[in-house]
Design a protein around this motif. Structure first.
Motif, mmCIF file in Angstrom:
data_model
loop_
_atom_site.group_PDB
_atom_site.id
_atom_site.type_symbol
_atom_site.label_atom_id
_atom_site.label_comp_id
_atom_site.label_asym_id
_atom_site.label_seq_id
_atom_site.Cartn_x
_atom_site.Cartn_y
_atom_site.Cartn_z
ATOM 1 N N ILE A 27 0.850 -1.196 0.000
ATOM 2 C CA ILE A 27 0.000 0.000 0.000
ATOM 3 C C ILE A 27 0.880 1.239 0.000
ATOM 4 N N ALA A 28 1.914 1.230 0.828
ATOM 5 C CA ALA A 28 2.794 2.400 0.949
ATOM 6 C C ALA A 28 3.557 2.670 -0.338
ATOM 7 N N GLY A 62 2.581 1.657 -3.359
ATOM 8 C CA GLY A 62 1.692 1.702 -4.515
ATOM 9 C C GLY A 62 1.805 0.482 -5.412
ATOM 10 N N THR A 63 2.172 -0.661 -4.848
ATOM 11 C CA THR A 63 2.365 -1.879 -5.633
ATOM 12 C C THR A 63 1.052 -2.645 -5.762
ATOM 13 N N PRO A 64 0.547 -2.863 -6.969
ATOM 14 C CA PRO A 64 -0.674 -3.659 -7.135
ATOM 15 C C PRO A 64 -0.449 -5.085 -6.632
ATOM 16 N N HIS A 65 -1.483 -5.684 -6.038
ATOM 17 C CA HIS A 65 -1.364 -7.054 -5.556
ATOM 18 C C HIS A 65 -2.698 -7.776 -5.700
ATOM 19 N N LEU A 66 -2.576 -9.068 -5.993
ATOM 20 C CA LEU A 66 -3.734 -9.921 -6.283
ATOM 21 C C LEU A 66 -3.714 -11.113 -5.331
ATOM 22 N N VAL A 121 -5.848 -5.533 -5.913
ATOM 23 C CA VAL A 121 -5.830 -4.266 -5.177
ATOM 24 C C VAL A 121 -4.946 -3.270 -5.901
ATOM 25 N N LEU A 122 -5.523 -2.133 -6.245
ATOM 26 C CA LEU A 122 -4.777 -0.990 -6.769
ATOM 27 C C LEU A 122 -4.696 0.016 -5.633
ATOM 28 N N PRO A 123 -3.549 0.118 -4.963
ATOM 29 C CA PRO A 123 -3.458 0.936 -3.756
ATOM 30 C C PRO A 123 -3.965 2.360 -3.966
ATOM 31 N N CYS A 150 -5.969 3.402 3.790
ATOM 32 C CA CYS A 150 -5.456 3.315 2.418
ATOM 33 C C CYS A 150 -5.935 4.466 1.550
ATOM 34 N N GLY A 151 -7.052 5.103 1.916
ATOM 35 C CA GLY A 151 -7.548 6.259 1.175
ATOM 36 C C GLY A 151 -8.347 5.941 -0.068
ATOM 37 N N ALA A 152 -8.634 4.645 -0.315
ATOM 38 C CA ALA A 152 -9.345 4.286 -1.546
ATOM 39 C C ALA A 152 -10.796 4.737 -1.547
#
Length: 381
Positions: free
Chosen positions: A242-243, A245-249, A264-266, A358-360
């Motif tokens: 998250i910090a 900005g790395t996308p993760h699945l 997840v798109l941070p 996370c601010g999403a």
């Protein structure tokens, strides 16, 4: 440009003046009207001729240069033209590896169908070589995902896991029986190398700058052997992604239930923290039970059916590749779940939580905007 009708799309005459390219509803295109001359001209579009030679040969069919240019342009606009000589240093490097290109021809054909622009498939396949993906987990799901990504042309696939390979980690698409007893990370690295079409790229090829160096992570795939960590991921483990900005699945199998997503798109879609807050709000006892499930040492073998694990790995790898190729797959902000024995895949939308750091929650309107043009429905009517 050496125009070629996309060979992956099967061709059939619907009527005397209309050709249909493609069989399936998702990618089929009707093209017309065509007369005898323009229908014959289609046979010349095999990638062996540049436009000057095409114009010259078309004159024997009584077609003018303007008609040729218009027809080729219309076919290209319809997504039916490929350019086998698409330019660029990455595509040139791929062509210089003929053995690897032969391995990737089915992938290239698929990419050419999905991406409309001439040469789009070749450019995306070549771009995968410069990407770096990390797979966290080397069990039945994670190892198979890593193998598929490596075999699909991703240049650097790293697998992180601890311990030694157990007999129940073995699967046809993942770690082999000979890996039992080996360190999981070592066995996974060997699997990645065997799956790749050729040697991994040098650092200078993938760094994106003349100075070289390790490229940044394009994606992290979280596929833990303990399916609970995919079904109810720990927000603390995702904090570095998250910090940065790395996308993760997320992907895994928990108690004979397969899970793919969310991607997840941070800062843009719901993260593990959002999921935890939302579930706790729905079920007052969830946090208490989850802490019990996570505590202690588990000795029981996971309920991870081989067929379901393979299906989860294939779907997760396909979603990962779609994302790497510039799309936002259906797992973006959504979890897909299927349980044995019916295996009815169902989506569950994961909404960003207002209380998550996370601010999403302030960006819910943007995560579904595609990075490529929406394919028009050419089969309507």
């Amino acid at each position: 440009m050496h125009p070629m009708l996309k060979p992956a799309l099967r061709r059939a005459w619907r009527s005397a003046g209309t050709v249909q390219f493609g069989v399936t509803h998702a990618h089929a295109v009707k093209f017309g009207p065509l007369d005898i001359a323009t229908g014959s001209f289609l046979e010349l579009l095999d990638g062996t001729r540049g436009l000057p030679l095409l114009r010259e040969e078309a004159r024997t069919l009584d077609l003018s240069d303007h008609q040729v240019d218009t027809l080729v342009g219309s076919l290209a606009d319809a997504g039916l033209i490929d350019d086998v000589r698409a330019a660029g240093p990455e595509t040139d490097a791929l062509r210089n590896r003929p053995g690897a290109l032969d391995r990737h021809r089915p992938d290239l054909a698929s990419l050419s169908v999905v991406h409309r622009e001439p040469g789009g498939g070749m450019r995306r396949l070549a771009a995968r070589r410069a990407m770096r993906v990390q797979v966290r987990g080397a069990g039945r799901v994670g190892a198979a995902i890593a193998a598929v990504l490596s075999g699909s042309g991703v240049g650097r696939v790293e697998v992180l896991d601890g311990g030694h390979t157990e007999p129940w980690d073995v699967s046809p698409g993942g770690l082999p029986p000979t890996a039992v007893g080996e360190r999981r990370d070592t066995a996974a690295r060997q699997l990645v190398r065997r799956s790749a079409a050729g040697a991994a790229p040098r650092a200078a090829e993938t760094a994106g700058s003349p100075g070289g160096g390790e490229p940044g992570l394009s994606l992290v795939v979280v596929a833990p052997r303990d399916g609970l960590s995919a079904y109810a991921p720990d927000p603390r483990s995702a904090e570095p992604w998250i910090a940065s900005g790395t996308p993760h699945l997320y992907a895994g199998v928990m108690e004979a239930t397969g899970v793919v997503g969310p991607l997840v798109l941070p800062g843009g879609t719901a993260c593990a923290g959002c999921l935890a807050l939302e579930r706790a709000a729905r079920d007052a006892d969830w946090t208490r039970m989850l802490s019990q499930w996570r505590s202690g040492r588990r000795t029981a073998v996971q309920a991870c059916d081989l067929g379901l694990a393979t299906a989860v790995a294939g779907l997760a790898a396909a979603h990962a590749l779609s994302f790497l190729d510039g799309e936002l797959p259906a797992s973006t902000g959504t979890r897909w779940e299927a349980a044995l024995p019916l295996l009815d895949w169902r989506p569950e939308r994961m909404e960003p939580h207002l209380d998550c750091s996370c601010g999403a929650a302030g960006h819910t309107g943007r995560e579904r905007s595609s990075t490529s043009d929406t394919r028009q429905d050419t089969m309507a009517g």
